[in-house]
Design a protein around this motif. Structure first.
Motif, PDB file in Angstrom:
ATOM      1  N   LEU A 118       0.949  -1.113  -0.085  1.00 44.57           N
ATOM      2  CA  LEU A 118       0.325  -0.044   0.246  1.00 44.57           C
ATOM      3  C   LEU A 118       0.645   1.408   0.036  1.00 44.57           C
ATOM      4  O   LEU A 118       0.333   2.052  -0.286  1.00 44.57           O
ATOM      5  CB  LEU A 118      -1.293   0.033   1.343  1.00 44.57           C
ATOM      6  N   ALA A 119       2.140   1.428   0.636  1.00 42.03           N
ATOM      7  CA  ALA A 119       2.496   2.369   0.588  1.00 42.03           C
ATOM      8  C   ALA A 119       3.979   2.805  -0.557  1.00 42.03           C
ATOM      9  O   ALA A 119       3.209   4.036  -1.173  1.00 42.03           O
ATOM     10  CB  ALA A 119       4.052   2.118   1.503  1.00 42.03           C
ATOM     11  N   ASP A 120       3.286   1.348  -1.296  1.00 45.21           N
ATOM     12  CA  ASP A 120       4.573   2.142  -2.842  1.00 45.21           C
ATOM     13  C   ASP A 120       2.804   3.049  -3.281  1.00 45.21           C
ATOM     14  O   ASP A 120       3.539   3.422  -4.154  1.00 45.21           O
ATOM     15  CB  ASP A 120       4.324   0.826  -3.706  1.00 45.21           C
ATOM     16  N   LEU A 121       1.550   2.680  -3.213  1.00 43.41           N
ATOM     17  CA  LEU A 121       1.187   3.566  -4.285  1.00 43.41           C
ATOM     18  C   LEU A 121       0.761   4.558  -3.390  1.00 43.41           C
ATOM     19  O   LEU A 121      -0.127   5.177  -4.010  1.00 43.41           O
ATOM     20  CB  LEU A 121      -0.375   2.631  -4.058  1.00 43.41           C
ATOM     21  N   LEU A 122       1.612   4.710  -2.626  1.00 47.81           N
ATOM     22  CA  LEU A 122       1.323   6.731  -1.971  1.00 47.81           C
ATOM     23  C   LEU A 122       2.184   7.707  -2.569  1.00 47.81           C
ATOM     24  O   LEU A 122       2.210   8.996  -2.060  1.00 47.81           O
ATOM     25  CB  LEU A 122       0.677   6.638  -0.002  1.00 47.81           C
ATOM     26  N   VAL A 123       3.016   6.969  -3.018  1.00 48.63           N
ATOM     27  CA  VAL A 123       4.511   7.824  -3.663  1.00 48.63           C
ATOM     28  C   VAL A 123       4.128   9.479  -3.860  1.00 48.63           C
ATOM     29  O   VAL A 123       4.993  10.490  -3.919  1.00 48.63           O
ATOM     30  CB  VAL A 123       5.607   7.392  -4.073  1.00 48.63           C
ATOM     31  N   HIS A 124       2.973   9.852  -4.833  1.00 46.12           N
ATOM     32  CA  HIS A 124       2.747  10.754  -5.462  1.00 46.12           C
ATOM     33  C   HIS A 124       1.422  11.747  -4.439  1.00 46.12           C
ATOM     34  O   HIS A 124       1.554  12.558  -4.618  1.00 46.12           O
ATOM     35  CB  HIS A 124       2.401  10.271  -6.638  1.00 46.12           C
ATOM     36  N   ASP A 125       1.687  11.424  -3.412  1.00 43.19           N
ATOM     37  CA  ASP A 125       0.201  11.872  -2.598  1.00 43.19           C
ATOM     38  C   ASP A 125       0.626  12.925  -2.013  1.00 43.19           C
ATOM     39  O   ASP A 125       2.353  13.011  -1.182  1.00 43.19           O
ATOM     40  CB  ASP A 125      -0.675  10.636  -2.113  1.00 43.19           C
ATOM     41  N   LYS A 126      -0.033  14.046  -2.056  1.00 49.92           N
ATOM     42  CA  LYS A 126       0.199  15.122  -1.216  1.00 49.92           C
ATOM     43  C   LYS A 126      -0.619  14.930   0.412  1.00 49.92           C
ATOM     44  O   LYS A 126      -0.340  15.139   1.940  1.00 49.92           O
ATOM     45  CB  LYS A 126       0.012  16.774  -1.050  1.00 49.92           C
ATOM     46  N   HIS A 127      -1.455  14.548   0.230  1.00 57.03           N
ATOM     47  CA  HIS A 127      -2.452  14.380   1.743  1.00 57.03           C
ATOM     48  C   HIS A 127      -2.866  12.619   1.178  1.00 57.03           C
ATOM     49  O   HIS A 127      -4.119  12.401   0.385  1.00 57.03           O
ATOM     50  CB  HIS A 127      -3.268  14.914   1.764  1.00 57.03           C
ATOM     51  N   VAL A 128      -3.579  11.513   2.629  1.00 53.40           N
ATOM     52  CA  VAL A 128      -4.063  10.091   2.578  1.00 53.40           C
ATOM     53  C   VAL A 128      -4.870  10.791   4.024  1.00 53.40           C
ATOM     54  O   VAL A 128      -3.655  11.132   5.331  1.00 53.40           O
ATOM     55  CB  VAL A 128      -2.917   9.891   2.719  1.00 53.40           C
ATOM     56  N   ALA A 129      -5.825  10.134   3.285  1.00 55.63           N
ATOM     57  CA  ALA A 129      -6.984   9.579   4.848  1.00 55.63           C
ATOM     58  C   ALA A 129      -7.491   8.114   4.994  1.00 55.63           C
ATOM     59  O   ALA A 129      -7.466   7.634   4.040  1.00 55.63           O
ATOM     60  CB  ALA A 129      -8.204  11.034   4.437  1.00 55.63           C
ATOM     61  N   VAL A 130      -7.462   7.856   6.044  1.00 57.38           N
ATOM     62  CA  VAL A 130      -7.515   6.637   6.753  1.00 57.38           C
ATOM     63  C   VAL A 130      -8.627   6.489   7.560  1.00 57.38           C
ATOM     64  O   VAL A 130      -9.298   7.138   8.360  1.00 57.38           O
ATOM     65  CB  VAL A 130      -6.560   5.282   7.542  1.00 57.38           C
ATOM     66  N   GLY A 131      -9.678   6.131   6.910  1.00 58.97           N
ATOM     67  CA  GLY A 131     -10.840   5.832   8.027  1.00 58.97           C
ATOM     68  C   GLY A 131     -10.933   4.693   8.560  1.00 58.97           C
ATOM     69  O   GLY A 131     -10.222   4.130   9.218  1.00 58.97           O
ATOM     70  N   ALA A 132     -12.535   4.049   9.407  1.00 60.42           N
ATOM     71  CA  ALA A 132     -12.282   3.679  10.808  1.00 60.42           C
ATOM     72  C   ALA A 132     -11.269   2.168  10.229  1.00 60.42           C
ATOM     73  O   ALA A 132     -11.555   1.780   9.277  1.00 60.42           O
ATOM     74  CB  ALA A 132     -13.467   3.050  11.669  1.00 60.42           C
ATOM     75  N   ALA A 133     -11.527   1.296  11.648  1.00 59.44           N
ATOM     76  CA  ALA A 133     -10.769   0.271  11.189  1.00 59.44           C
ATOM     77  C   ALA A 133      -9.808  -0.213  10.665  1.00 59.44           C
ATOM     78  O   ALA A 133      -9.679  -1.058   9.084  1.00 59.44           O
ATOM     79  CB  ALA A 133     -12.557  -1.149  11.790  1.00 59.44           C
ATOM     80  N   SER A 134      -9.255   0.449  10.103  1.00 54.54           N
ATOM     81  CA  SER A 134      -7.953   0.292   9.405  1.00 54.54           C
ATOM     82  C   SER A 134      -6.068  -0.043   9.632  1.00 54.54           C
ATOM     83  O   SER A 134      -5.746   0.854   9.040  1.00 54.54           O
ATOM     84  CB  SER A 134      -8.326   1.081   7.778  1.00 54.54           C
ATOM     85  N   PRO A 135      -6.447  -0.572   9.994  1.00 57.23           N
ATOM     86  CA  PRO A 135      -4.646  -0.952  10.182  1.00 57.23           C
ATOM     87  C   PRO A 135      -3.712  -0.647   9.466  1.00 57.23           C
ATOM     88  O   PRO A 135      -2.291   0.151   9.825  1.00 57.23           O
ATOM     89  CB  PRO A 135      -4.571  -1.615  11.771  1.00 57.23           C
ATOM     90  N   ILE A 136      -4.305  -1.473   8.648  1.00 62.41           N
ATOM     91  CA  ILE A 136      -2.823  -1.784   7.505  1.00 62.41           C
ATOM     92  C   ILE A 136      -2.533  -0.454   6.545  1.00 62.41           C
ATOM     93  O   ILE A 136      -1.819   0.080   6.627  1.00 62.41           O
ATOM     94  CB  ILE A 136      -3.109  -3.045   7.258  1.00 62.41           C
ATOM     95  N   PRO A 137      -4.001  -0.275   6.114  1.00 65.23           N
ATOM     96  CA  PRO A 137      -3.894   0.993   5.688  1.00 65.23           C
ATOM     97  C   PRO A 137      -2.945   2.490   6.222  1.00 65.23           C
ATOM     98  O   PRO A 137      -2.635   3.465   6.136  1.00 65.23           O
ATOM     99  CB  PRO A 137      -5.057   1.473   5.088  1.00 65.23           C
ATOM    100  N   GLY A 138      -3.730   2.427   7.485  1.00 61.83           N
ATOM    101  CA  GLY A 138      -3.592   3.689   8.485  1.00 61.83           C
ATOM    102  C   GLY A 138      -1.624   3.428   8.579  1.00 61.83           C
ATOM    103  O   GLY A 138      -0.881   4.593   8.582  1.00 61.83           O
ATOM    104  N   ALA A 139      -1.027   2.180   9.046  1.00 62.36           N
ATOM    105  CA  ALA A 139       0.203   2.138   9.014  1.00 62.36           C
ATOM    106  C   ALA A 139       1.098   2.760   7.466  1.00 62.36           C
ATOM    107  O   ALA A 139       1.929   2.835   7.708  1.00 62.36           O
ATOM    108  CB  ALA A 139       1.205   0.465   8.914  1.00 62.36           C
ATOM    109  N   ALA A 140       0.180   1.894   6.637  1.00 58.57           N
ATOM    110  CA  ALA A 140       0.527   2.283   5.314  1.00 58.57           C
ATOM    111  C   ALA A 140       1.000   3.782   5.043  1.00 58.57           C
ATOM    112  O   ALA A 140       2.182   4.121   4.615  1.00 58.57           O
ATOM    113  CB  ALA A 140      -0.237   1.094   4.896  1.00 58.57           C
ATOM    114  N   ALA A 141      -0.377   4.277   5.326  1.00 57.66           N
ATOM    115  CA  ALA A 141      -0.139   5.793   5.327  1.00 57.66           C
ATOM    116  C   ALA A 141       1.478   6.765   6.231  1.00 57.66           C
ATOM    117  O   ALA A 141       1.727   7.373   5.488  1.00 57.66           O
ATOM    118  CB  ALA A 141      -1.186   6.989   5.805  1.00 57.66           C
TER     119      ALA A 141
END
Lengths: 246, 272, 272, 246
Positions: free
Chosen positions: D15-38
């Protein structure tokens, strides 16, 4: 205590009489007399074990809002404000108010600040009190040059609120919504119905029992000078200094 | 890297191009007067001012200096010091286009942009000359079967997106979050603006988000494109909760600005 | 007289009649659990719950106790402890009407009431089955000439006014102003409700409006119809910034509530 | 350092690989893996002198919002969020997602929590990453039983955002908006294209250069375990304890 009553004190007292049934009175910008009247009514309500909330936008201390500048309008639209005060460069026979300018818009002859929030507040606050100290054919006109907010609306239009009273230096009128017309209710001392007719640019009815504005009694005067004046000096220091020397 | 962009006054002024739709805060929300004077000095032209909902000396100065071609506002006034003389003069002489509005409409148009919807409905206003002259406003019959009165006329206001919004605030934290207290109209303005710049009295070595209560007082850094530190940056306007207006100075302006010559002299002294 | 009405728990519970449309705060906004249990004990019926935007144990308990006939929500869940068992059971057995919604729609419907307009527009949502099944929602073609794309389909949501809204907060000041920090959805709920009651941990002898920064953290007393002091009033839910959720207790509930018998036993112990 | 990479660590890294061009990533409820990736992507961006903002709604510390629960949606609608994560009880061939239940609505067989904010976020956030750990014919279906949010929309509909990727335990797909179809991009170790075809309830294209998911390198692993894990334990203590024992 000096029992001589100042003109401003009489007007404050007249306005306070109109607030006795309210739960929440709000006061907009540049309104020391309505502001003092609202605080006076609150103090008198407290003595009668009744709760009256007062929101004075120009003050930090008496401004109860925390949702930004839009909250006054949202709060009013929700029906949570019973009385609000509006003025006007011109006010006409049908209670239309003009805060924008004289002459034919948009090419005005004399430009004034603008309509502020009047175009919503006039529609949603049940008791709008029009307050304009100058009572002359140039302020009270037959028809305003620009309608910042209309005095009456078609019945299709959502309009729980509207004009109830008009107070000037010289007289108090009540607005009759069905007849779309003002009716003279009270006169200041030394004024006559005929004199008011000459000084008013529009035709109005005369109440059967026109009375003279009564002075605030001693107890009210004490509250006003001892308690309210210092409060007013927080947000209208120049006014409080001029009237009460504090 | 720094968690926010700190700009010089010059860099900040360069962010406002000729013709921009510029957001203008009311006198109670933190007027960026120091920035405004720098903008005048630079000689920016054809600004369109969007006031939420009014402007005082800031708008009057910009107008008198020939920087403004259009203004949308519910009021332009010097408050207890009377009419805004340069504004009134410009309108009376047809030198300025005004989109007369009313406070709740100015809020609602930005709230539409805040939500990215093309319009917002508003009650009231219908039957006023404000509404009559606003060709960008429309009245429809209430289309909802499930709410309100069928066929009730409802005013629709277009979404307005600002190009730039600049205001003055007490402080930023080390992450670029701005303390706005309860002046939440500043958040609405920021949400509805493409770019947002802030001048602040100081930058604190704090993190406002470490505590739920201080977090509640701030506009998040994510909306802010740059911050300049300018001491007394609102003078002579007030910075609510920090310093009061310098009424003597505003009175001085109100008198000077009544004539072209007086205004020019005041501005010469003021910009020097 | 007192500047606000202080109510006993009994008086508070009596303010919610059968059939009321009751506002329900999310688990992060201060869930009035103590009040909820008293309401269940009283045996209130046919409540309609309006969740902004979701409910956890509060809604599940009310549903399991037979107090609810309808629910409008974006989610009902016990979060990390899994599905809300009494809710799921009621839906699967057709014992409960659900108006499935999505978070921004739940916000917008209350914002319409906040502004006293009959509807609010929203983008997105079109083409979902949420929209398909909401007969109180309508799609119109964008009528604005001055904003957006002509004829773009736009979803309109009706204004929703709540009968009663009850939430739990850390404290009130001596004038009845409620500290809500940055949980500003509580202000939206209050603005859109006919009656608002609050349970608080304590009442402070302060005036939040004496200072611009503390003022920014509060919901003004003018929206509040009564306050009850209830220590730990959100337990076992969290009171953000004050105490965390009691996860052991919620887990215990989540297991018990999987069966009718387990739920009944849990509630018997919980209400005693 | 234990070089054995946990499944969750691999997914975080993907997931972290998919965020390299972002300026702002938001993570919703119950999402530990996306949260850690961000948070991982943010830390790596910082090292490259690039600024990435992360808003984790479930956290107090990493939640940057102050305008109440609606701000996530307003902020997304304003175009200020580049990536958001959505899940689904069911996800189908056209990237429709179902968070409501199985069976014929409204008489569902199995009821799940509900659609949350998906019906707006899916339309306005440019990069939506669908994330569902379970990869099976019951989660990845040909057609969802209920559309919480549609994967594609008519061109008349305002839709700057939509699905870009789908990550499961076993595979990473890219969504092709024009073809309205997923394309297999990466496989987890031990997975084959044929195996994935069997475990997926919908038809998908296969990218010409399907690759195997690469493990996080040592430097990333160090950041993840030493810096990110303690952050995650603030808002997902059980997850952090389970994966990293902290």
């Amino acid at each position: 205590m000096n029992k001589e009553i100042k003109r401003e004190e009489l007007l404050i007292s007249q306005l306070a009489d109109l607030l006795v049934h309210d739960k929440h009175v709000a006061v907009g910008a540049a309104s020391p007399i309505p502001g003092a009247a609202a605080l006076l009514a609150k103090e008198e309500a407290k003595a009668k074990n009744r709760r009256l909330r007062v929101t004075i936008l120009h003050s930090n201390k008496y401004n109860n809002f925390t949702d930004g500048a839009r909250e006054l309008f949202d709060c009013a639209a929700q029906g949570r404000i019973d009385t609000f005060f509006l003025g006007g460069v011109q006010i006409d026979a049908q209670a239309n108010i003009n805060l924008v300018g004289t002459g034919e818009y948009p090419k005005v002859i004399k430009r004034f600040p603008g309509s502020f929030g009047s175009a919503l507040m006039y529609f949603v606050v049940p008791q709008i009190i029009l307050f304009r100290e100058e009572h002359s054919p140039r302020t009270l006109v037959n028809k305003v040059d620009f309608i910042s907010a209309p005095g009456v609306s078609d019945e299709k239009i959502y309009r729980p609120g509207g004009p109830k009273y008009l107070l000037t230096n010289r007289a108090l009128f009540k607005f009759n919504k069905d007849l779309k017309k003002f009716s003279l209710l009270k006169l200041n001392q030394n004024e006559t119905t005929e004199g008011i007719e000459k000084l008013t640019g529009f035709k109005f009815d005369v109440n059967k029992r026109v009375s003279v504005m009564s002075d605030p009694d001693i107890s009210r005067l004490k509250i006003l000078r001892n308690k309210i004046a210092p409060m007013v000096s927080e947000f209208y220091p120049e006014f409080a200094d001029r009237i009460w020397g504090i | 890297m720094n968690s926010f962009d700190q700009l010089s006054l010059k860099e900040l002024v360069n962010e406002v191009s000729n013709g921009s739709l510029l957001g203008i805060p009311a006198d109670y929300s933190g007027v960026p007067m120091h920035f405004t004077k720098a903008l005048i000095k630079k000689g920016v032209k054809n600004l369109r001012l969007y006031c939420l909902p009014l402007t005082t000396i800031q708008g009057d100065m910009l107008i008198g200096s020939g920087c403004v071609s259009e203004i949308e506002a519910a009021a332009v006034t010097l408050g207890e010091f009377g009419l805004a003389p340069q504004f009134s003069h410009a309108i009376e002489h047809n030198d300025l286009v005004i989109k007369d509005s009313t406070c709740p409409a100015l809020h609602a148009q930005l709230q539409a942009t805040e939500k990215s919807v093309p319009f917002m409905p508003l009650r009231g206003v219908i039957g006023s000359d404000i509404q009559k002259y606003r060709k960008d406003w429309q009245i429809i019959k209430n289309p909802m079967n499930s709410s309100g009165v069928k066929d009730e006329p409802i005013l629709l206001l277009p979404a307005v997106q600002l190009d730039v919004f600049v205001f003055h605030a007490a402080c930023a934290d080390r992450n670029g979050n701005i303390q706005i207290g309860r002046r939440r109209e500043l958040a609405t303005l920021a949400h509805a603006s493409k770019k947002v710049f802030v001048t602040v009295e100081k930058i604190l070595n704090d993190d406002f988000f470490e505590n739920e209560l201080t977090a509640a007082t701030c506009l998040p850094a994510l909306y802010i494109d740059g911050i300049s530190v300018i001491k007394n940056g609102a003078w002579p306007c007030a910075l609510p909760g920090v310093y009061p207006a310098d009424n003597k100075e505003i009175k001085k302006y109100s008198i000077a600005a009544k004539t072209k010559q007086g205004f020019d002299e005041y501005m010469k002294y003021s910009l020097s």
